[in-house]
Design a protein around this motif. Sequence first.
Motif, short mmCIF file in Angstrom:
data_model
loop_
_atom_site.label_atom_id
_atom_site.label_comp_id
_atom_site.label_asym_id
_atom_site.label_seq_id
_atom_site.Cartn_x
_atom_site.Cartn_y
_atom_site.Cartn_z
N ALA A 94 -31.31 12.08 -1.30
CA ALA A 94 -32.56 11.87 -0.09
C ALA A 94 -32.36 10.46 -0.15
O ALA A 94 -32.95 9.83 0.47
N GLU A 95 -32.44 9.39 -0.71
CA GLU A 95 -32.23 8.49 -1.10
C GLU A 95 -31.34 7.47 -0.71
O GLU A 95 -31.25 6.68 -0.05
N ALA A 96 -30.12 8.77 -1.40
CA ALA A 96 -28.25 8.26 -0.26
C ALA A 96 -28.50 7.94 1.45
O ALA A 96 -27.90 7.09 2.62
N SER A 97 -29.12 9.36 1.66
CA SER A 97 -29.37 9.71 3.41
C SER A 97 -30.03 8.52 4.77
O SER A 97 -30.01 7.99 5.14
N GLU A 98 -31.14 8.36 3.07
CA GLU A 98 -32.05 6.90 3.67
C GLU A 98 -31.52 5.35 4.25
O GLU A 98 -31.36 5.02 4.86
N LEU A 99 -30.90 5.30 2.70
CA LEU A 99 -30.83 4.59 2.49
C LEU A 99 -28.47 4.51 4.04
O LEU A 99 -28.68 3.46 4.40
N ASP A 100 -28.14 5.19 4.19
CA ASP A 100 -27.17 5.57 5.26
C ASP A 100 -28.31 5.46 7.15
O ASP A 100 -27.62 4.48 7.32
N GLY A 101 -29.29 6.54 6.68
CA GLY A 101 -30.65 5.59 7.96
C GLY A 101 -30.34 4.05 7.99
O GLY A 101 -29.90 3.83 9.11
N THR A 102 -30.41 3.53 7.17
CA THR A 102 -30.90 2.02 7.21
C THR A 102 -29.40 1.29 7.50
O THR A 102 -29.89 0.71 8.35
N LEU A 103 -28.81 1.88 7.00
CA LEU A 103 -27.45 0.56 7.23
C LEU A 103 -26.53 1.18 8.98
O LEU A 103 -26.57 0.24 9.47
N ARG A 104 -26.94 2.33 8.93
CA ARG A 104 -26.97 2.46 10.65
C ARG A 104 -26.97 1.29 11.67
O ARG A 104 -27.01 1.00 12.26
N GLU A 105 -28.56 1.75 10.90
CA GLU A 105 -29.77 1.08 12.07
C GLU A 105 -29.34 -1.09 12.11
O GLU A 105 -29.60 -1.02 12.82
#
Length: 266
Positions: A94-105
């Motif tokens: 879940a933490e990795a998914s959240e960080l990936d979403g932030t990186l895409r933004e």
Amino acid sequence: MPEPDAHQPRHAKTPEPAPEVEPETPAKRSFSWSSLIRPSRAQLVLALVLALVGFGVVAQVKSQDADSGYSSARREDLVQLLDQLTNETRRLEAEASELDGTLRELRSGAGAEEAARQEAERRAEVLGILTGTLPAEGPGIRMVITAPEGAITVEILLNVLQEMRDAGAEVIEINDQIRIVANSWIAQGPDGLLIDGTVVTTPITIEIIGEPHALSEAARFRGGLVSEITAPQVGGEVEISLVDRLQISSLHTPTPNKYAQAEPPG
């Protein structure tokens, strides 16, 4: 006695035959020093095979030694350990998914400045909780430890905190007044245990924010902190309750660095 004639030829001694030299055979030539310096292809292949066999034997022995600790564990203990690993894996995913979403933004360019500002605020909040400078709330467990006076030693309390951290504890508070952080210290004082200079009285109440089930099972794991405290050598008791929402308001006052300082940019 007549003198020998000087012109008479003298008889020379017959020379002894030289010892026979045993002819060098191909088998003896194969064990010469040159064969050690320049081994043949067959010797190299044999050495490689022996090295691979030895490596496989060593790896097998180490694998058996590593698995021996789990082979004697009970089925219930193995299930608890598997649950802990599963919960930790889900949290990290879940933490990795959240960080990936932030990186895409941040890479998209659309609202990158706002996304960067929100990410900075989020990280500041996370760091504030980890360093103990901000209050925190969330699910977790409440643990109450009772024991005879002097039975809870520095080592036992340190093991309790370490096992909870290994189980995923995010915030730890003791007796509603001591916030445990990375540089917290525990010592034995004249009036009892000291944590960051504050005396710890019994019963010891520890509130821990994290995944309640994982924290509870880690505490009750055979050979864990509950087993250690309830053993005859200590004679204590541990009461654990799962709490949907813990509120931790005690704060840690950071001390200024005496030697370290931030390196100037550039």
